[in-house]
Design an enzyme around this catalytic site. Structure first.
Site, PDB file in Angstrom:
ATOM      1  N   GLY A  11      -3.772   2.361   7.713  1.00  0.00           N
ATOM      2  CA  GLY A  11      -4.960   2.607   6.885  1.00  0.00           C
ATOM      3  C   GLY A  11      -6.108   1.723   7.316  1.00  0.00           C
ATOM      4  O   GLY A  11      -6.252   1.408   8.499  1.00  0.00           O
ATOM      5  N   ASP A  33       2.769   5.264  10.218  1.00  0.00           N
ATOM      6  CA  ASP A  33       2.319   5.585   8.867  1.00  0.00           C
ATOM      7  C   ASP A  33       3.062   6.840   8.406  1.00  0.00           C
ATOM      8  O   ASP A  33       3.420   7.684   9.225  1.00  0.00           O
ATOM      9  CB  ASP A  33       0.799   5.827   8.850  1.00  0.00           C
ATOM     10  CG  ASP A  33       0.180   5.653   7.466  1.00  0.00           C
ATOM     11  OD1 ASP A  33      -0.623   4.726   7.273  1.00  0.00           O
ATOM     12  OD2 ASP A  33       0.557   6.428   6.561  1.00  0.00           O
ATOM     13  N   ARG A  88      -4.503  -7.585  -8.419  1.00  0.00           N
ATOM     14  CA  ARG A  88      -3.524  -7.465  -7.318  1.00  0.00           C
ATOM     15  C   ARG A  88      -2.128  -7.207  -7.936  1.00  0.00           C
ATOM     16  O   ARG A  88      -1.335  -6.459  -7.409  1.00  0.00           O
ATOM     17  CB  ARG A  88      -3.502  -8.734  -6.484  1.00  0.00           C
ATOM     18  CG  ARG A  88      -4.815  -9.035  -5.761  1.00  0.00           C
ATOM     19  CD  ARG A  88      -4.760 -10.376  -5.032  1.00  0.00           C
ATOM     20  NE  ARG A  88      -5.974 -10.688  -4.280  1.00  0.00           N
ATOM     21  CZ  ARG A  88      -6.941 -11.473  -4.724  1.00  0.00           C
ATOM     22  NH1 ARG A  88      -6.849 -12.015  -5.932  1.00  0.00           N
ATOM     23  NH2 ARG A  88      -8.000 -11.743  -3.993  1.00  0.00           N
ATOM     24  N   ASN A  95       4.040  -0.805  -4.823  1.00  0.00           N
ATOM     25  CA  ASN A  95       4.182  -1.420  -3.490  1.00  0.00           C
ATOM     26  C   ASN A  95       5.547  -2.059  -3.261  1.00  0.00           C
ATOM     27  O   ASN A  95       5.989  -2.198  -2.128  1.00  0.00           O
ATOM     28  CB  ASN A  95       3.046  -2.412  -3.245  1.00  0.00           C
ATOM     29  CG  ASN A  95       1.736  -1.687  -2.942  1.00  0.00           C
ATOM     30  OD1 ASN A  95       1.733  -0.480  -2.715  1.00  0.00           O
ATOM     31  ND2 ASN A  95       0.625  -2.417  -2.977  1.00  0.00           N
ATOM     32  N   THR A 119       0.616  -6.557   2.522  1.00  0.00           N
ATOM     33  CA  THR A 119       0.592  -5.730   1.306  1.00  0.00           C
ATOM     34  C   THR A 119       0.603  -6.575   0.031  1.00  0.00           C
ATOM     35  O   THR A 119       1.346  -7.547  -0.069  1.00  0.00           O
ATOM     36  CB  THR A 119       1.804  -4.786   1.323  1.00  0.00           C
ATOM     37  OG1 THR A 119       1.746  -4.006   2.509  1.00  0.00           O
ATOM     38  CG2 THR A 119       1.825  -3.863   0.117  1.00  0.00           C
ATOM     39  N   ASN A 120      -0.222  -6.179  -0.915  1.00  0.00           N
ATOM     40  CA  ASN A 120      -0.312  -6.901  -2.208  1.00  0.00           C
ATOM     41  C   ASN A 120       0.655  -6.341  -3.254  1.00  0.00           C
ATOM     42  O   ASN A 120       1.068  -5.180  -3.145  1.00  0.00           O
ATOM     43  CB  ASN A 120      -1.739  -6.733  -2.765  1.00  0.00           C
ATOM     44  CG  ASN A 120      -2.636  -7.906  -2.380  1.00  0.00           C
ATOM     45  OD1 ASN A 120      -2.158  -9.013  -2.187  1.00  0.00           O
ATOM     46  ND2 ASN A 120      -3.914  -7.630  -2.253  1.00  0.00           N
ATOM     47  N   ARG A 151     -12.892 -17.053   3.309  1.00  0.00           N
ATOM     48  CA  ARG A 151     -13.917 -16.682   2.313  1.00  0.00           C
ATOM     49  C   ARG A 151     -14.591 -17.948   1.763  1.00  0.00           C
ATOM     50  O   ARG A 151     -15.815 -18.044   1.707  1.00  0.00           O
ATOM     51  CB  ARG A 151     -13.298 -15.869   1.175  1.00  0.00           C
ATOM     52  CG  ARG A 151     -12.974 -14.441   1.554  1.00  0.00           C
ATOM     53  CD  ARG A 151     -12.194 -13.703   0.489  1.00  0.00           C
ATOM     54  NE  ARG A 151     -12.146 -12.265   0.788  1.00  0.00           N
ATOM     55  CZ  ARG A 151     -11.244 -11.422   0.272  1.00  0.00           C
ATOM     56  NH1 ARG A 151     -10.325 -11.867  -0.576  1.00  0.00           N
ATOM     57  NH2 ARG A 151     -11.255 -10.131   0.595  1.00  0.00           N
ATOM     58  N   HIS A 175      -1.653 -15.853  -3.948  1.00  0.00           N
ATOM     59  CA  HIS A 175      -2.845 -15.070  -3.576  1.00  0.00           C
ATOM     60  C   HIS A 175      -3.286 -14.289  -4.805  1.00  0.00           C
ATOM     61  O   HIS A 175      -3.112 -13.080  -4.905  1.00  0.00           O
ATOM     62  CB  HIS A 175      -2.511 -14.111  -2.428  1.00  0.00           C
ATOM     63  CG  HIS A 175      -3.667 -13.274  -1.989  1.00  0.00           C
ATOM     64  ND1 HIS A 175      -4.889 -13.817  -1.629  1.00  0.00           N
ATOM     65  CD2 HIS A 175      -3.797 -11.934  -1.860  1.00  0.00           C
ATOM     66  CE1 HIS A 175      -5.712 -12.849  -1.295  1.00  0.00           C
ATOM     67  NE2 HIS A 175      -5.081 -11.684  -1.429  1.00  0.00           N
TER      68      HIS A 175
HETATM   69  O1  TXD Z   1      -5.000 -10.897   1.567  1.00  0.00           O
HETATM   70  C1  TXD Z   1      -4.250  -9.910   1.426  1.00  0.00           C
HETATM   71  N1  TXD Z   1      -2.948 -10.010   1.666  1.00  0.00           N
HETATM   72  C2  TXD Z   1      -4.847  -8.601   0.944  1.00  0.00           C
HETATM   73  C3  TXD Z   1      -3.888  -7.444   1.094  1.00  0.00           C
HETATM   74  C4  TXD Z   1      -6.182  -8.317   1.493  1.00  0.00           C
HETATM   75  C5  TXD Z   1      -6.663  -7.028   1.415  1.00  0.00           C
HETATM   76  C6  TXD Z   1      -5.816  -5.845   1.106  1.00  0.00           C
HETATM   77  N2  TXD Z   1      -4.483  -6.185   0.699  1.00  0.00           N
HETATM   78  C7  TXD Z   1      -3.484  -5.116   0.580  1.00  0.00           C
HETATM   79  O2  TXD Z   1      -3.122  -4.560   1.848  1.00  0.00           O
HETATM   80  C8  TXD Z   1      -3.912  -3.933  -0.242  1.00  0.00           C
HETATM   81  O3  TXD Z   1      -3.896  -4.271  -1.627  1.00  0.00           O
HETATM   82  C9  TXD Z   1      -2.840  -2.940   0.136  1.00  0.00           C
HETATM   83  O4  TXD Z   1      -1.655  -3.239  -0.589  1.00  0.00           O
HETATM   84  C10 TXD Z   1      -2.584  -3.257   1.618  1.00  0.00           C
HETATM   85  C11 TXD Z   1      -3.202  -2.287   2.570  1.00  0.00           C
HETATM   86  O5  TXD Z   1      -4.568  -2.206   2.337  1.00  0.00           O
HETATM   87  P1  TXD Z   1      -5.427  -1.049   3.081  1.00  0.00           P
HETATM   88  O6  TXD Z   1      -6.846  -1.235   2.675  1.00  0.00           O
HETATM   89  O7  TXD Z   1      -5.058  -1.009   4.537  1.00  0.00           O
HETATM   90  O8  TXD Z   1      -4.849   0.260   2.367  1.00  0.00           O
HETATM   91  P2  TXD Z   1      -4.919   1.774   2.901  1.00  0.00           P
HETATM   92  O9  TXD Z   1      -6.166   1.971   3.704  1.00  0.00           O
HETATM   93  O10 TXD Z   1      -4.641   2.629   1.711  1.00  0.00           O
HETATM   94  O11 TXD Z   1      -3.688   1.862   3.919  1.00  0.00           O
HETATM   95  C12 TXD Z   1      -2.367   1.800   3.459  1.00  0.00           C
HETATM   96  C13 TXD Z   1      -1.574   2.775   4.321  1.00  0.00           C
HETATM   97  C14 TXD Z   1      -1.971   4.234   4.103  1.00  0.00           C
HETATM   98  O12 TXD Z   1      -2.423   4.790   5.336  1.00  0.00           O
HETATM   99  C15 TXD Z   1      -0.704   4.914   3.611  1.00  0.00           C
HETATM  100  O13 TXD Z   1      -0.503   6.218   4.119  1.00  0.00           O
HETATM  101  C16 TXD Z   1       0.346   3.964   4.147  1.00  0.00           C
HETATM  102  O14 TXD Z   1      -0.201   2.672   3.967  1.00  0.00           O
HETATM  103  N3  TXD Z   1       1.620   4.064   3.446  1.00  0.00           N
HETATM  104  C17 TXD Z   1       2.797   3.896   4.066  1.00  0.00           C
HETATM  105  N4  TXD Z   1       3.064   3.600   5.352  1.00  0.00           N
HETATM  106  C18 TXD Z   1       4.386   3.510   5.635  1.00  0.00           C
HETATM  107  N5  TXD Z   1       5.405   3.670   4.748  1.00  0.00           N
HETATM  108  C19 TXD Z   1       5.126   3.963   3.463  1.00  0.00           C
HETATM  109  N6  TXD Z   1       6.146   4.139   2.562  1.00  0.00           N
HETATM  110  C20 TXD Z   1       3.774   4.091   3.067  1.00  0.00           C
HETATM  111  N7  TXD Z   1       3.167   4.368   1.886  1.00  0.00           N
HETATM  112  C21 TXD Z   1       1.855   4.334   2.139  1.00  0.00           C
END
Ligand code: TXD
Length: 318
Positions: A11, A33, A88, A95, A119-120, A151, A175
């Site tokens: 994503g 993905d 979060r 998640n 992932t959060n 930040r 976090h």
């Molecule tokens: O500091 C930190 N750790 C945080 C983390 C900073 C920013 C964002 N944070 C978290 O990262 C956010 O709360 C999300 O839990 C993750 C991913 O954030 P992102 O912005 O990349 O989310 P997207 O764009 O929705 O991408 C997530 C992808 C998406 O393409 C889904 O199709 C895929 O995850 N997805 C999966 N991939 C594999 N396997 C499974 N089961 C699955 N489910 C969804």
């Protein structure tokens, strides 16, 4: 032999990770993905920029874990991001299920990988990931502290009109809103921030505002974006960790690591300063904390423990 880096989740952060890794030529990239098209499309798009930027790595996309086997590094962003108004912690239920699926996918195919979880809600998700995979605790780590510290340093640089290169600081603990900016370990051009407060260059109130803005740093961007959350700085932070491992840089970085007695804390993942080298988390650095830093740190650890208890209610196998 080029290293292999698999990105589970293609994503916003996953795609940015892939682009940064390619530009830095850290290794071949497999974007994974459940939305295979997203993974394939982004891999091909970035690959098509290689003649422009002259990088020489392979990129591919897939929804088949077999294609990620024998990865040197795995960076996980699979999951759902926050919507405006969500914390979060609100992401825990969905998640947690996703990270269990990811663990099933990687534990047989890449047992020796260095796994960076993004992932959060980060601290609990990375702890669950380590339990679900049963990988060595020094090879499973969470990305949050580098982002939160970055930040805070950025806000300080804007406030004081000082280059980010001349500011050192770190944000530790969970976090979430309980994260702790270590003010006693914050140096502006080598000078303790408390000195700048004494000299009237910044008020204590203003400094506290910057600390609070850091805690809400994610929510501020979620509000602007409306759909999705921050991804450029999170991706940059994840790459920093992967690079320190792949190149054995032994950088000291604030990350969510397994704490096993350090700081008087046991059996939990939370943000602490760690040394990342070829063996993964090679050492946890025990800073001398001021009494205020220590009490805030303990509060933050308590918040992580409470959220992990909530996770255990969802999945008693944890
Ligand atoms: O500091 C930190 N750790 C945080 C983390 C900073 C920013 C964002 N944070 C978290 O990262 C956010 O709360 C999300 O839990 C993750 C991913 O954030 P992102 O912005 O990349 O989310 P997207 O764009 O929705 O991408 C997530 C992808 C998406 O393409 C889904 O199709 C895929 O995850 N997805 C999966 N991939 C594999 N396997 C499974 N089961 C699955 N489910 C969804």
């Amino acid at each position: 032999m080029r290293k292999k880096i698999s990105l589970i989740g293609a994503g916003q952060i996953g795609g940015t990770l892939a682009h940064l890794i390619a530009l830095k030529e850290l290794g071949d990239v497999v974007l994974f993905d459940v939305a295979a098209g997203i993974a394939k499309g982004k891999a091909l798009d970035i690959a098509q920029s290689s003649p422009v930027n002259g990088f020489n790595v392979n990129l591919s996309g897939t929804d088949n874990y077999e294609d990620t086997k024998n990865s040197d590094v795995i960076i996980i962003t699979a999951g759902v991001p926050r919507k405006p108004g969500m914390t979060r912690d609100d992401l825990l239920g969905i998640n947690l299920k996703i990270i269990k699926q990811v663990a099933e996918g990687i534990k047989k195919t890449s047992p020796n990988a260095f796994v960076v979880c993004i992932t959060n809600p980060l601290d609990v998700i990375v702890m669950a990931l380590q339990k679900y995979t049963n990988f060595n605790k020094n090879k499973v780590i969470g990305m949050a502290g580098i982002l939160d510290s970055s930040r805070f340093i950025y806000f300080l640089s804007q406030e004081l009109n000082v280059s980010v290169k001349k500011i050192q600081s770190l944000v530790l603990g969970g976090h979430g809103d309980s994260m702790v900016a270590m003010l006693n370990h914050t140096l502006i051009d080598g000078k303790k921030i408390s000195k700048l407060v004494e000299e009237g260059l910044i008020s204590k109130e203003r400094l506290d505002d910057l600390v609070n803005r850091t805690k809400k740093g994610g929510a501020e961007i979620v509000k602007y974006l409306e759909k999705g959350s921050a991804f450029y700085a999170p991706a940059a932070s994840g790459v920093e960790m992967a690079e320190s491992y792949l190149k054995d840089l032994k950088k000291q970085l604030p990350c969510a690591a397994y704490i096993d007695g350090q700081y008087g804390i046991k059996d939990i993942y939370a943000g602490v300063p760690v040394i990342i080298g070829k063996n993964g988390v090679e050492k946890i650095i025990e800073l001398k904390l001021s009494s205020e830093e220590e009490s805030n740190f303990k509060k933050s650890i308590k918040a992580v423990k409470e959220l992990f208890d909530a996770a255990k209610k969802i999945d008693p196998s944890l």
